[in-house]
Design a protein around this motif. Structure first.
Motif, mmCIF file in Angstrom:
data_model
loop_
_atom_site.group_PDB
_atom_site.id
_atom_site.type_symbol
_atom_site.label_atom_id
_atom_site.label_comp_id
_atom_site.label_asym_id
_atom_site.label_seq_id
_atom_site.Cartn_x
_atom_site.Cartn_y
_atom_site.Cartn_z
ATOM 1 N N GLN A 1 19.624 -26.993 -50.959
ATOM 2 C CA GLN A 1 19.212 -28.224 -51.768
ATOM 3 C C GLN A 1 17.891 -28.140 -52.137
ATOM 4 O OE1 GLN A 1 21.016 -31.281 -52.296
ATOM 5 N NE2 GLN A 1 19.436 -31.011 -54.007
ATOM 6 N N ALA A 2 16.799 -27.406 -51.495
ATOM 7 C CA ALA A 2 15.423 -27.100 -52.009
ATOM 8 C C ALA A 2 15.539 -26.194 -53.246
ATOM 9 C CB ALA A 2 14.606 -26.486 -50.810
ATOM 10 N N ALA A 3 16.401 -24.950 -53.194
ATOM 11 C CA ALA A 3 16.684 -24.173 -53.944
ATOM 12 C C ALA A 3 17.021 -24.611 -55.278
ATOM 13 C CB ALA A 3 17.558 -22.755 -53.539
ATOM 14 N N VAL A 4 18.243 -25.582 -55.179
ATOM 15 C CA VAL A 4 18.732 -26.237 -56.637
ATOM 16 C C VAL A 4 17.510 -27.081 -57.251
ATOM 17 C CG1 VAL A 4 20.723 -27.789 -57.154
ATOM 18 C CG2 VAL A 4 21.112 -26.109 -55.619
ATOM 19 N N ASP A 5 16.897 -27.951 -56.509
ATOM 20 C CA ASP A 5 16.096 -28.836 -57.231
ATOM 21 C C ASP A 5 14.835 -27.674 -57.571
ATOM 22 O OD1 ASP A 5 17.192 -30.844 -55.797
ATOM 23 O OD2 ASP A 5 15.906 -31.180 -54.286
ATOM 24 N N VAL A 6 14.690 -26.970 -56.877
ATOM 25 C CA VAL A 6 13.406 -26.011 -57.652
ATOM 26 C C VAL A 6 13.929 -25.443 -58.949
ATOM 27 C CG1 VAL A 6 12.240 -23.764 -57.202
ATOM 28 C CG2 VAL A 6 12.130 -25.566 -55.441
ATOM 29 N N SER A 7 15.252 -24.818 -58.870
ATOM 30 C CA SER A 7 15.913 -24.219 -60.003
ATOM 31 C C SER A 7 15.502 -25.249 -61.271
ATOM 32 C CB SER A 7 17.048 -23.509 -59.926
ATOM 33 O OG SER A 7 18.110 -24.607 -59.660
ATOM 34 N N HIS A 8 16.323 -26.618 -61.163
ATOM 35 C CA HIS A 8 16.234 -27.400 -62.080
ATOM 36 C C HIS A 8 14.804 -27.654 -62.483
ATOM 37 C CE1 HIS A 8 17.299 -30.673 -64.540
ATOM 38 N NE2 HIS A 8 16.870 -31.516 -63.973
ATOM 39 N N HIS A 9 13.893 -27.899 -61.629
ATOM 40 C CA HIS A 9 12.374 -28.269 -62.039
ATOM 41 C C HIS A 9 11.779 -27.224 -62.819
ATOM 42 C CE1 HIS A 9 12.553 -31.453 -58.492
ATOM 43 N NE2 HIS A 9 13.476 -31.681 -59.589
ATOM 44 N N LEU A 10 11.941 -26.035 -62.323
ATOM 45 C CA LEU A 10 11.436 -24.807 -63.342
ATOM 46 C C LEU A 10 11.994 -24.959 -64.436
ATOM 47 C CD1 LEU A 10 11.999 -22.031 -60.560
ATOM 48 C CD2 LEU A 10 9.820 -22.672 -61.250
ATOM 49 N N LEU A 11 13.253 -25.219 -64.609
ATOM 50 C CA LEU A 11 13.753 -25.330 -66.362
ATOM 51 C C LEU A 11 13.284 -26.350 -66.892
ATOM 52 C CD1 LEU A 11 17.562 -24.072 -65.625
ATOM 53 C CD2 LEU A 11 15.617 -22.662 -66.651
ATOM 54 N N VAL A 12 13.259 -27.556 -66.465
ATOM 55 C CA VAL A 12 12.243 -28.586 -67.123
ATOM 56 C C VAL A 12 10.718 -28.339 -67.444
ATOM 57 C CG1 VAL A 12 11.757 -31.079 -66.781
ATOM 58 C CG2 VAL A 12 13.851 -30.253 -65.751
ATOM 59 N N ALA A 13 10.111 -27.558 -66.489
ATOM 60 C CA ALA A 13 8.937 -27.396 -66.641
ATOM 61 C C ALA A 13 8.834 -26.216 -67.694
ATOM 62 C CB ALA A 13 8.302 -26.569 -65.643
ATOM 63 N N HIS A 14 10.004 -25.375 -67.849
ATOM 64 C CA HIS A 14 9.855 -24.463 -68.903
ATOM 65 C C HIS A 14 10.053 -25.215 -70.565
ATOM 66 C CE1 HIS A 14 11.692 -21.670 -71.878
ATOM 67 N NE2 HIS A 14 12.798 -22.677 -71.911
ATOM 68 N N GLY A 15 10.872 -26.162 -70.311
ATOM 69 C CA GLY A 15 11.464 -26.875 -71.661
ATOM 70 C C GLY A 15 10.145 -27.920 -72.109
ATOM 71 N N ARG A 16 9.576 -28.449 -71.161
ATOM 72 C CA ARG A 16 8.279 -29.179 -71.526
ATOM 73 C C ARG A 16 7.236 -28.455 -71.922
ATOM 74 N NH1 ARG A 16 8.548 -33.772 -67.374
ATOM 75 N NH2 ARG A 16 6.206 -33.647 -67.521
ATOM 76 N N ALA A 17 6.905 -27.235 -71.578
ATOM 77 C CA ALA A 17 5.918 -26.506 -72.024
ATOM 78 C C ALA A 17 6.294 -25.657 -73.416
ATOM 79 C CB ALA A 17 5.730 -25.067 -71.185
ATOM 80 N N VAL A 18 7.494 -25.519 -73.643
ATOM 81 C CA VAL A 18 8.053 -24.869 -75.014
ATOM 82 C C VAL A 18 7.844 -26.120 -76.056
ATOM 83 C CG1 VAL A 18 10.203 -24.538 -76.292
ATOM 84 C CG2 VAL A 18 9.763 -23.303 -74.135
#
Ligand code: GCO
Length: 447
Positions: A188-205
């Protein structure tokens, strides 16, 4: 002899990452990252190695840039240590930390080397980990503020940016398999982290478009190539599932705006639920300028009920491995690039990392790393085939400029084209350095 000739517009370079090379962990106002804490906890890293001094590149960056210049690279990919520039993860910029990167960037520019900055190569400020790290959506906000600050500081002179390096490693390897910091074993932690990393990526873009309108930005997922063991349907399906973890999970959201449903369900069956908030996928699927690709290894996948998360067992292609134990699969590199092009279209690709671990030592000022040269030749021949097949390759960055702190393997595993003596910090260019230099001068090599 066959000559392998590359197009003139390919950018050649080398790559490193902050925690792996900088050292100076307690200097210049830097505070600990999750890797400092993880590495200093016994049992996590071989021989108890840590990055306190690493290659001492913090003090020797000018020398390192001179090696880059001698090599003749167009581009140098390095990462910014978030805890050096914003030591607590949020709040004030640390001027000394910012100055270090400004000096490095200036040194590169003065030597006609284009910088490519990675914003996140895994050294999350420990202060943020204490508030939940990447499992918390607050870390997305903190990353966005950090990214904006860096675009504002350096965006006038640095035009190539990578948001997140190897999100699979930063999520599943770190939070489910427990091998990298922070060392958790929760799906669960890994799935949450994977999604948050991608959101962080998109926000930075999204912010990047306003702050650095003339720059280019992408991210750098890592992938192996899994070929079906046989052409039986069950092996073909097993290889698809095995690939999906690194490929579709981290690419479909970015390029298609959706997660692969098959994997969402498989994670659910294993008790982990993907939690997507409104607007997340719009951020994640912001158009990017290029895809980075880190490629090292691959193998065969065979269906085996109950094996791992994917009912798939990995079988090595043959007995050839690098010193870290990873099977060599140069043809997989070509297949992967073809496949990415077919699946995700014409997005330009930088090979942001490719290289090999061989642990040769220096003898009388020379390091004869013939195996590394062979590895590079095989992979560059595959890259050339991909280019000839129409895959839009923008550049190739070898991993790595220097032997360095190889995460959970510590200093035992050497990936550099320059040997580093970790007691004296003396650098010795290896045979592969001179071979690569020749390639960069000529634009071709012979096999
Ligand atoms: C990365 C890589 C590098 C490693 C290299 C060899 O994520 O970018 O992990 O940091 O040193 O891949 O393992």
């Amino acid at each position: 002899m066959t000559t392998i000739q590359f197009p003139n517009d390919i950018k050649w370079g080398a790559a490193t990452a902050s925690y792996q090379i900088e050292g100076a962990a307690n200097e210049g106002g830097r505070k600990p990252s999750i890797w400092d804490v993880f590495a200093h906890t016994p049992g996590n890293v071989r021989r108890g190695d840590h990055g306190d001094e690493a290659c001492d590149s913090y003090h020797r960056y000018k020398e390192d840039v001179q090696y880059l210049k001698e090599l003749g690279v167009d581009m140098y990919r390095f990462s910014i240590a978030w805890p050096r520039v914003i030591p607590n993860g949020t709040g004030e910029l640390n001027p000394e930390g910012v100055q270090y990167y400004r000096n490095l960037i200036n040194e590169l520019l003065e030597n006609d080397i284009e910088p490519m900055i990675t914003l996140y190569h895994w050294d999350l400020p420990q202060a943020l980990q204490e508030k939940g790290g990447w499992e918390s959506r607050q870390t997305i906000d903190a990353f966005e503020a950090y990214a904006k600050a860096m675009f504002e500081e350096f965006g006038d002179v640095v035009k190539n940016w990578i948001t997140i390096n190897e999100p699979w490693c930063a999520s599943f390897l770190s939070n489910y398999l427990g091998i990298h910091a922070p060392g958790k074993t929760s799906l669960q932690a890994a799935v949450d982290v994977s999604h948050h990393l991608l959101v962080a990526h998109g926000r930075a873009v999204k912010d990047f478009r306003d702050i650095v309108p003339d720059g280019e930005i992408g991210y750098a997922p890592n992938m192996g190539w899994m070929e079906p063991f046989t052409d039986k349907e069950e092996d073909i399906e097993a290889s698809k599932r095995a690939m999906m973890w690194q490929k579709e999970w981290f690419m479909d959201p970015v390029f298609k705006g959706t997660y692969p449903e098959q994997l969402v369900q498989l994670f659910e069956k294993n008790g982990a639920v993907l939690k997507v908030e409104e607007g997340d996928l719009e951020f994640i699927s912001q158009p990017i300028d290029f895809m980075g690709m880190n490629y090292y290894t691959g193998g065969l996948a065979r269906h085996k009920e109950g094996e791992g998360l994917f009912d798939a067992e990995e079988i090595p292609l043959d007995n050839r491995r690098t010193d870290i134990g990873w099977p060599i699969y140069a043809d997989g590199f070509y297949r992967l690039l073809r496949d990415l092009h077919q699946t995700y279209g014409d997005v330009p690709i930088y090979i942001t990392e490719n290289g090999a671990c061989y642990n040769h030592e220096a003898k009388d000022g020379r390091v004869e790393d013939t195996e590394r040269v062979d590895y590079l030749k095989q992979h560059l021949a595959s890259l050339h085939r991909a280019i000839e097949s129409g895959v839009p390759i923008k550049g190739y960055l070898v991993w790595s400029l220097l032997d360095n702190f190889e995460w959970a393997f510590g200093y035992e595993m050497r990936f550099g084209i320059i040997h580093v003596n970790f007691r004296t910090f003396e650098r010795t260019p290896k045979d592969s350095f001179y071979w690569y230099k020749q390639l960069l001068t000529n634009g071709w090599f012979e096999v």
